[in-house]
Design a protein around this motif. Sequence first.
Motif, short mmCIF file in Angstrom:
data_model
loop_
_atom_site.label_atom_id
_atom_site.label_comp_id
_atom_site.label_asym_id
_atom_site.label_seq_id
_atom_site.Cartn_x
_atom_site.Cartn_y
_atom_site.Cartn_z
N SER A 66 0.81 -1.22 0.00
CA SER A 66 0.00 0.00 0.00
C SER A 66 0.85 1.27 0.00
O SER A 66 1.82 1.38 0.75
CB SER A 66 -0.90 0.02 1.24
OG SER A 66 -1.58 1.25 1.33
N THR A 68 -0.23 4.00 1.21
CA THR A 68 -0.58 4.77 2.41
C THR A 68 0.15 4.27 3.66
O THR A 68 0.07 4.91 4.69
CB THR A 68 -2.10 4.72 2.66
OG1 THR A 68 -2.50 3.35 2.82
CG2 THR A 68 -2.88 5.36 1.53
N VAL A 86 -3.38 8.92 9.06
CA VAL A 86 -2.19 8.09 8.80
C VAL A 86 -2.01 7.08 9.94
O VAL A 86 -1.71 5.91 9.70
CB VAL A 86 -0.93 8.97 8.63
CG1 VAL A 86 0.32 8.13 8.53
CG2 VAL A 86 -1.08 9.86 7.40
N TYR A 89 -4.47 4.08 9.54
CA TYR A 89 -4.10 3.08 8.54
C TYR A 89 -2.79 2.36 8.85
O TYR A 89 -2.61 1.22 8.45
CB TYR A 89 -4.01 3.72 7.15
CG TYR A 89 -5.36 4.01 6.57
CD1 TYR A 89 -6.22 2.99 6.23
CD2 TYR A 89 -5.78 5.32 6.38
CE1 TYR A 89 -7.46 3.25 5.70
CE2 TYR A 89 -7.03 5.59 5.85
CZ TYR A 89 -7.86 4.55 5.52
OH TYR A 89 -9.10 4.81 5.00
N ASN A 90 -1.88 3.03 9.53
CA ASN A 90 -0.57 2.44 9.79
C ASN A 90 -0.47 1.70 11.12
O ASN A 90 0.36 0.79 11.24
CB ASN A 90 0.51 3.54 9.76
CG ASN A 90 0.83 3.97 8.36
OD1 ASN A 90 1.77 3.49 7.77
ND2 ASN A 90 0.04 4.89 7.81
#
Length: 145
Positions: A66, A68, A86, A89-90
């Motif tokens: 990904s 992102t 961020v 998603y991380n």
Amino acid sequence: MYEAIQIVHSYWAYLVVLVVTLATFNALIGFFTKREYAPKDFRISLFALIVTHIQLLIGIVIFFVSPTIMWFKDVPVKDIMGDPLVRLYNVEHPTVMILTIVFITVGYSKHKKKLTSTPKFKMLAIFYTIAWILMLSRIPWANWF
């Protein structure tokens, strides 16, 4: 390739939410109504286990391909943790979804060791409810609708 995997991950997530919700409510209803544990109950809880593990495999692939995901791009951790989207998603989404799958797996394993219906439903109800709440808490809802 990333787009195709992301589409599969997104659409499979609808199935995961549906099946885990069904399995959770089935376990809760079974526990509170004191009904007998049937093969249908076993299949529902097993199917929840299977679809979540498939989603985990798809999610692991996405995590490494990904654009992102910032962990592999020389981005300082303070930048990842400083931006809520961020960070979701991380860090938050992957971590909580792994915990969700751990709770489903543990609940499924523990329920198989019980010999009577009420303890079986109790194990499933406890662990699947925790997993269900965790799962719903970290779905990126903005991207779903």
